[in-house]
Design a protein around this motif. Sequence first.
Motif, PDB file in Angstrom:
ATOM      1  N   LYS A 153      40.549  86.687  82.391  1.00 48.56           N
ATOM      2  CA  LYS A 153      40.495  85.861  83.601  1.00 48.56           C
ATOM      3  C   LYS A 153      39.407  86.321  84.567  1.00 48.56           C
ATOM      4  O   LYS A 153      38.791  85.507  85.238  1.00 48.56           O
ATOM      5  CB  LYS A 153      41.862  85.839  84.267  1.00 48.56           C
ATOM      6  CG  LYS A 153      42.858  85.060  83.435  1.00 48.56           C
ATOM      7  CD  LYS A 153      44.214  85.060  84.058  1.00 48.56           C
ATOM      8  CE  LYS A 153      45.104  84.222  83.151  1.00 48.56           C
ATOM      9  NZ  LYS A 153      46.473  84.461  83.271  1.00 48.56           N
ATOM     10  N   LYS A 204      36.069  85.058  83.234  1.00 48.38           N
ATOM     11  CA  LYS A 204      35.988  83.610  83.466  1.00 48.38           C
ATOM     12  C   LYS A 204      35.581  83.331  84.920  1.00 48.38           C
ATOM     13  O   LYS A 204      34.739  82.481  85.188  1.00 48.38           O
ATOM     14  CB  LYS A 204      37.339  82.966  83.145  1.00 48.38           C
ATOM     15  CG  LYS A 204      37.346  81.477  83.205  1.00 48.38           C
ATOM     16  CD  LYS A 204      38.707  80.945  82.766  1.00 48.38           C
ATOM     17  CE  LYS A 204      38.742  79.437  82.815  1.00 48.38           C
ATOM     18  NZ  LYS A 204      40.042  78.918  82.381  1.00 48.38           N
ATOM     19  N   GLU A 205      36.173  84.043  85.849  1.00 47.82           N
ATOM     20  CA  GLU A 205      35.836  83.857  87.272  1.00 47.82           C
ATOM     21  C   GLU A 205      34.404  84.297  87.560  1.00 47.82           C
ATOM     22  O   GLU A 205      33.685  83.649  88.322  1.00 47.82           O
ATOM     23  CB  GLU A 205      36.822  84.630  88.159  1.00 47.82           C
ATOM     24  CG  GLU A 205      36.585  84.440  89.645  1.00 47.82           C
ATOM     25  CD  GLU A 205      36.853  83.030  90.153  1.00 47.82           C
ATOM     26  OE1 GLU A 205      36.460  82.746  91.301  1.00 47.82           O
ATOM     27  OE2 GLU A 205      37.442  82.203  89.428  1.00 47.82           O
ATOM     28  N   TYR A 256      32.060  81.609  86.565  1.00 48.92           N
ATOM     29  CA  TYR A 256      32.060  80.559  87.584  1.00 48.92           C
ATOM     30  C   TYR A 256      31.168  80.978  88.764  1.00 48.92           C
ATOM     31  O   TYR A 256      30.339  80.195  89.233  1.00 48.92           O
ATOM     32  CB  TYR A 256      33.489  80.273  88.073  1.00 48.92           C
ATOM     33  CG  TYR A 256      33.524  79.356  89.259  1.00 48.92           C
ATOM     34  CD1 TYR A 256      33.343  77.984  89.098  1.00 48.92           C
ATOM     35  CD2 TYR A 256      33.718  79.856  90.543  1.00 48.92           C
ATOM     36  CE1 TYR A 256      33.353  77.134  90.193  1.00 48.92           C
ATOM     37  CE2 TYR A 256      33.731  79.018  91.639  1.00 48.92           C
ATOM     38  CZ  TYR A 256      33.543  77.655  91.462  1.00 48.92           C
ATOM     39  OH  TYR A 256      33.532  76.822  92.557  1.00 48.92           O
ATOM     40  N   ILE A 257      31.320  82.208  89.225  1.00 52.49           N
ATOM     41  CA  ILE A 257      30.503  82.718  90.335  1.00 52.49           C
ATOM     42  C   ILE A 257      29.033  82.725  89.948  1.00 52.49           C
ATOM     43  O   ILE A 257      28.176  82.322  90.737  1.00 52.49           O
ATOM     44  CB  ILE A 257      30.985  84.122  90.768  1.00 52.49           C
ATOM     45  CG1 ILE A 257      32.378  84.017  91.401  1.00 52.49           C
ATOM     46  CG2 ILE A 257      29.993  84.782  91.715  1.00 52.49           C
ATOM     47  CD1 ILE A 257      33.079  85.344  91.590  1.00 52.49           C
TER      48      ILE A 257
END
Length: 148
Positions: free
Chosen positions: A104, A107-108, A111-112
């Motif tokens: 997770k 994944k974040e 995105y960033i």
Amino acid sequence: MLFTRESDYAIRIVRALKDEEKLTIKTICERELLPEAFAYKIIKKLAKSGIVEIKRGANGGYSLKKDLNELTLYDVIIAVDPDFAVMECIHSFCNRNGSNGMCKVHKELIYIQNQVEMLLKRRSLKEILEDRNFECKSKDFDSRKSIL
């Protein structure tokens, strides 16, 4: 990782060359307070990516090859740091991935990374360098404070 000294210097070199004049490495370094040896290495990378033109000889120097309307901060950063990432694991397999796929946190971070790239691409360097409406007021912006 994120913004390196090399990417900072590359942006400053492009800024020094913004007026479409041919400059010597010494003049660029004096204007932008850069070490000559490091600036020369960066200019070679900028030239290889087609951003800067190198003219050798008695009347030689450096000038922008691309128009500032066509360049973004992203273009300059990628020219000197093609593996630009918010974290090293962005471009490789995260060793924390389990059998269920991506962790997770990874994944974040992706995105960033995508958001940062989008922001770096959104305005041309011409827009940025000619922005007369930008004011850096100490009450609005303090580079010593984290935005988190």
